[in-house]
Scaffold this motif. Structure first.
Motif, PDB file in Angstrom:
ATOM      1  N   ASP A   1      -1.372 -26.779 -59.059  1.00  0.00           N
ATOM      2  CA  ASP A   1       0.252 -27.348 -59.052  1.00  0.00           C
ATOM      3  C   ASP A   1      -0.274 -28.969 -58.432  1.00  0.00           C
ATOM      4  OD1 ASP A   1       2.267 -27.410 -59.403  1.00  0.00           O
ATOM      5  OD2 ASP A   1       2.524 -26.132 -57.561  1.00  0.00           O
ATOM      6  N   GLY A   2      -0.164 -29.488 -59.643  1.00  0.00           N
ATOM      7  CA  GLY A   2      -0.513 -31.404 -59.927  1.00  0.00           C
ATOM      8  C   GLY A   2       0.767 -31.204 -59.593  1.00  0.00           C
ATOM      9  N   PRO A   3       0.936 -33.172 -60.032  1.00  0.00           N
ATOM     10  CA  PRO A   3       2.316 -33.895 -60.324  1.00  0.00           C
ATOM     11  C   PRO A   3       2.852 -33.892 -61.731  1.00  0.00           C
ATOM     12  CG  PRO A   3       0.945 -34.868 -58.427  1.00  0.00           C
ATOM     13  CD  PRO A   3      -0.148 -33.863 -59.002  1.00  0.00           C
ATOM     14  N   VAL A   4       3.319 -33.271 -62.441  1.00  0.00           N
ATOM     15  CA  VAL A   4       3.822 -33.427 -63.400  1.00  0.00           C
ATOM     16  C   VAL A   4       4.635 -34.730 -63.763  1.00  0.00           C
ATOM     17  CG1 VAL A   4       5.575 -32.362 -65.390  1.00  0.00           C
ATOM     18  CG2 VAL A   4       3.331 -31.110 -62.996  1.00  0.00           C
ATOM     19  N   LEU A   5       6.380 -35.046 -63.274  1.00  0.00           N
ATOM     20  CA  LEU A   5       6.832 -35.939 -63.073  1.00  0.00           C
ATOM     21  C   LEU A   5       7.444 -36.793 -62.287  1.00  0.00           C
ATOM     22  CD1 LEU A   5      10.084 -33.617 -63.738  1.00  0.00           C
ATOM     23  CD2 LEU A   5       8.671 -34.715 -65.769  1.00  0.00           C
ATOM     24  N   THR A   6       6.986 -36.856 -61.591  1.00  0.00           N
ATOM     25  CA  THR A   6       6.486 -38.228 -60.601  1.00  0.00           C
ATOM     26  C   THR A   6       4.512 -38.766 -60.728  1.00  0.00           C
ATOM     27  OG1 THR A   6       5.783 -36.753 -58.354  1.00  0.00           O
ATOM     28  CG2 THR A   6       8.412 -37.428 -59.067  1.00  0.00           C
ATOM     29  N   LEU A   7       5.225 -39.949 -61.642  1.00  0.00           N
ATOM     30  CA  LEU A   7       3.724 -39.919 -61.935  1.00  0.00           C
ATOM     31  C   LEU A   7       3.547 -41.967 -61.964  1.00  0.00           C
ATOM     32  CD1 LEU A   7       2.999 -38.105 -65.310  1.00  0.00           C
ATOM     33  CD2 LEU A   7       2.256 -37.894 -63.074  1.00  0.00           C
TER      34      LEU A   7
ATOM     35  N   SER B   1       4.280 -45.214 -59.148  1.00  0.00           N
ATOM     36  CA  SER B   1       4.497 -46.027 -57.878  1.00  0.00           C
ATOM     37  C   SER B   1       4.905 -44.744 -56.887  1.00  0.00           C
ATOM     38  CB  SER B   1       5.878 -46.348 -57.520  1.00  0.00           C
ATOM     39  OG  SER B   1       6.522 -48.074 -58.641  1.00  0.00           O
ATOM     40  N   HIS B   2       3.525 -43.890 -56.968  1.00  0.00           N
ATOM     41  CA  HIS B   2       3.446 -42.734 -55.719  1.00  0.00           C
ATOM     42  C   HIS B   2       2.520 -43.375 -55.002  1.00  0.00           C
ATOM     43  CE1 HIS B   2       0.927 -43.125 -58.916  1.00  0.00           C
ATOM     44  NE2 HIS B   2      -0.346 -41.847 -58.054  1.00  0.00           N
ATOM     45  N   SER B   3       1.756 -42.393 -53.720  1.00  0.00           N
ATOM     46  CA  SER B   3       1.230 -43.442 -52.754  1.00  0.00           C
ATOM     47  C   SER B   3       0.050 -42.283 -52.205  1.00  0.00           C
ATOM     48  CB  SER B   3       1.897 -43.189 -51.111  1.00  0.00           C
ATOM     49  OG  SER B   3       2.109 -41.848 -50.969  1.00  0.00           O
ATOM     50  N   MET B   4      -0.995 -42.794 -52.241  1.00  0.00           N
ATOM     51  CA  MET B   4      -2.627 -41.887 -52.557  1.00  0.00           C
ATOM     52  C   MET B   4      -3.739 -42.814 -51.726  1.00  0.00           C
ATOM     53  SD  MET B   4      -4.225 -41.403 -56.677  1.00  0.00           S
ATOM     54  CE  MET B   4      -4.937 -42.768 -56.341  1.00  0.00           C
ATOM     55  N   CYS B   5      -4.309 -41.360 -51.221  1.00  0.00           N
ATOM     56  CA  CYS B   5      -5.373 -41.793 -50.236  1.00  0.00           C
ATOM     57  C   CYS B   5      -6.292 -41.234 -50.366  1.00  0.00           C
ATOM     58  CB  CYS B   5      -4.676 -42.129 -48.540  1.00  0.00           C
ATOM     59  SG  CYS B   5      -4.214 -40.896 -48.184  1.00  0.00           S
ATOM     60  N   LEU B   6      -8.013 -41.085 -49.608  1.00  0.00           N
ATOM     61  CA  LEU B   6      -8.357 -40.218 -49.892  1.00  0.00           C
ATOM     62  C   LEU B   6      -9.136 -39.663 -48.154  1.00  0.00           C
ATOM     63  CD1 LEU B   6     -11.467 -38.678 -51.200  1.00  0.00           C
ATOM     64  CD2 LEU B   6     -12.529 -41.047 -50.446  1.00  0.00           C
TER      65      LEU B   6
ATOM     66  N   LEU C   1      -8.425 -35.955 -52.467  1.00  0.00           N
ATOM     67  CA  LEU C   1      -6.890 -37.062 -53.342  1.00  0.00           C
ATOM     68  C   LEU C   1      -5.911 -36.301 -53.089  1.00  0.00           C
ATOM     69  CD1 LEU C   1      -6.439 -39.466 -54.463  1.00  0.00           C
ATOM     70  CD2 LEU C   1      -6.613 -38.106 -56.921  1.00  0.00           C
ATOM     71  N   LEU C   2      -5.041 -37.320 -52.099  1.00  0.00           N
ATOM     72  CA  LEU C   2      -4.009 -36.865 -51.461  1.00  0.00           C
ATOM     73  C   LEU C   2      -2.618 -38.226 -52.089  1.00  0.00           C
ATOM     74  CD1 LEU C   2      -4.506 -36.557 -46.757  1.00  0.00           C
ATOM     75  CD2 LEU C   2      -5.016 -34.601 -49.144  1.00  0.00           C
ATOM     76  N   VAL C   3      -1.935 -36.809 -52.233  1.00  0.00           N
ATOM     77  CA  VAL C   3      -0.710 -37.970 -53.179  1.00  0.00           C
ATOM     78  C   VAL C   3       0.976 -37.878 -52.763  1.00  0.00           C
ATOM     79  CG1 VAL C   3       0.665 -38.251 -56.020  1.00  0.00           C
ATOM     80  CG2 VAL C   3      -2.189 -38.483 -55.438  1.00  0.00           C
TER      81      VAL C   3
END
Length: 479
Positions: free
Chosen positions: A162-168, A170-175, A180-182
């Motif tokens: 269950d990953g992101p579908v519509l919010t692809l 200017s998200h924020s992301m880190c390890l 992988l955190l989104v």
């Protein structure tokens, strides 16, 4: 003083070379450019056997002619290594250079608004946006791409869950460890699709999970920042396209308990502005510094005064920074990048600011800046530049201090017969630079890879690296 510094560097290099003396083979001449000023030539080896920097026990016997001949035969017959007939030229390790994939047919489509993280072996990018062009319609990318540093190869990874579908974008992301955190992000039309869920991708299994935080939840935003501090994840700032904030949420990752610890502060540049998005945030001595970012009017915030959040007192304040004595302050910006540099310093590049008269974003310039937390002072690196001024790119740094930049928006002039004078285009170019000198084993590993006529042989014949006694930590990078 210069002679003393040079002597000290030579002494350090000599000690390093002597340390590796029993492991040398095929001596290679390396030139290291120190601050564009002192060029030091030194001899280092092709260190591949029993690397002393690993915990692996030495299994090599005293060197003999037969053992060396056996080693050379393995190299020549199985790897078909090419000998280097020209000396290695002097190289400024800090200069950005393009990293061209060996197979240029397999690579991501040009994009912007995506995010990146870097592991020891790979650059990972997720998401992105492509605007309308003459031949293509605008679109979002629900894609996970991996670039293997050693193989110089892009791979489009398949994921489950269950990953992101519509919010692809200017998200924020880190390890976090091997995950992988989104958080957040938006999609077409921008501002209509939002999220405040925390998505976690297991990089080994390529499997997504979606989590809801407990007690409190951050706002649904895009353009937020993420900062990791041990087991705590801080999410700050962002917008839903109408309202901007500079709130801070603290998520305890083992329990997913969330607490708001900071509230939106009043901007001192423009009293009508509250909140930021697409800023850069950096944690230094238990304080979070904000660099730039954009506001509701399109403003790009100045770098003369930096907002600072004290995690101990949980309060916002401002610090006044000092300009470069010659080049003054950096241009105000958003959509840029900041990474750790030397002791108590960060390096900054890229970004854009908004021109209210033309209603367009303008890329700042190709200059690279250093900020010192000790002096609270900006310094321009006049001899270093970005190959192409870029904004809305994705960038990440790995543990070796290598910065990798992918994609983004560049500005190119239109042809003389066009109706408008400029053209904002999205690219898929990959650039890299070193923020510090690599150790001998890393230099040797890079030389080994550059000697291979076909790096994919490391995939086809994995046992050969073991036969060559290449340390496991390098073998694990090939996948």
């Amino acid at each position: 003083m210069l002679e003393l510094t040079t002597l000290m560097i030579f002494t350090w290099l000599t000690l390093r070379v002597r340390y590796f003396h029993n492991y040398f083979k095929d001596f290679v001449l390396f030139d290291i450019d120190i601050n564009n000023n002192v060029v030091i030539r030194w001899i280092c080896s092709f260190v591949m056997t029993n690397d002393p920097t690993t915990n692996q026990k030495s299994t090599r016997q005293p060197s003999t002619a037969s053992a060396m001949d056996h080693f050379i035969n393995i190299v020549q017959s199985k790897f078909n290594l090419c000998s280097t007939n020209h000396p290695v030229q002097a190289t400024n390790l800090m200069q950005f250079s393009e990293n061209v994939p060996i197979d240029s047919s397999e690579k991501p489509h040009p994009r912007s608004g995506h995010r990146a993280i870097a592991t020891e072996s790979d650059l990972w990018i997720w998401g992105g946006y492509y605007s309308t062009s003459d031949n293509e319609e605008e679109r979002m990318f629900q894609e996970l791409w991996r670039y293997n540093f050693a193989l110089r190869q892009w791979t489009l990874e398949e994921t489950t869950g269950d990953g992101p579908v519509l919010t692809l974008a200017s998200h924020s992301m880190c390890l976090f460890r091997n995950f992988l955190l989104v958080f957040g992000g938006t999609g077409l039309p921008f501002g209509h699709h939002l999220s405040n869920d925390l998505y976690v991708l297991d990089l080994k299994r390529r499997h997504w999970k979606r989590y809801h935080t407990h007690d409190q939840q951050p706002q649904q935003v895009y353009g937020a920042s993420m900062i990791l501090n041990d087991d705590h994840l801080y999410i700050l700032c962002g917008t839903n396209s109408m309202l901007y904030n500079s709130d801070i949420y603290d998520i305890h990752l083992p329990t997913l308990k969330c607490q708001q610890i900071g509230n939106t502060f009043d901007e001192i540049e423009d009293s009508s502005e509250t909140g930021r998005y697409r800023q850069e945030a950096y944690l230094h001595e238990n304080k979070i510094f904000l660099f730039g970012g954009g506001g509701v009017s399109g403003i790009s915030f100045s770098l003369k005064h930096l907002p600072v959040f004290d995690l101990t007192t949980q309060t916002w304040s401002y610090v006044h920074t000092n300009p470069d004595p010659i080049y003054n302050f950096p241009t105000a910006r958003k959509f840029h990048s900041i990474f750790p540099f030397h002791n108590n310093q960060v390096i900054m590049f890229g970004g854009a600011h908004f021109n209210r008269f033309t209603n367009r974003h303008i890329v700042v310039n190709d200059r690279i800046w250093i900020f010192s937390f000790e002096k609270l002072e900006w310094s321009l690196l006049p001899s270093l530049k970005m190959p192409r001024p870029t904004y809305f790119h994705a960038a990440a740094i790995n543990e070796r201090g290598e910065i990798w930049i992918h994609g983004g928006v560049v500005v190119e002039p239109r042809s003389a017969d066009a109706n408008i004078s400029r053209n904002d285009i999205r690219i898929t170019t990959l650039y890299t630079m070193n923020t510090r000198v690599l150790n001998l084993s890393e230099l040797a590993w890079n030389y080994f890879l550059n000697s291979l006529p076909d790096r994919t042989c490391l995939i086809r014949q994995p046992k050969l690296m073991t036969e060559l006694n290449i340390p496991p930590r390098f073998i694990e990078r090939i996948h």
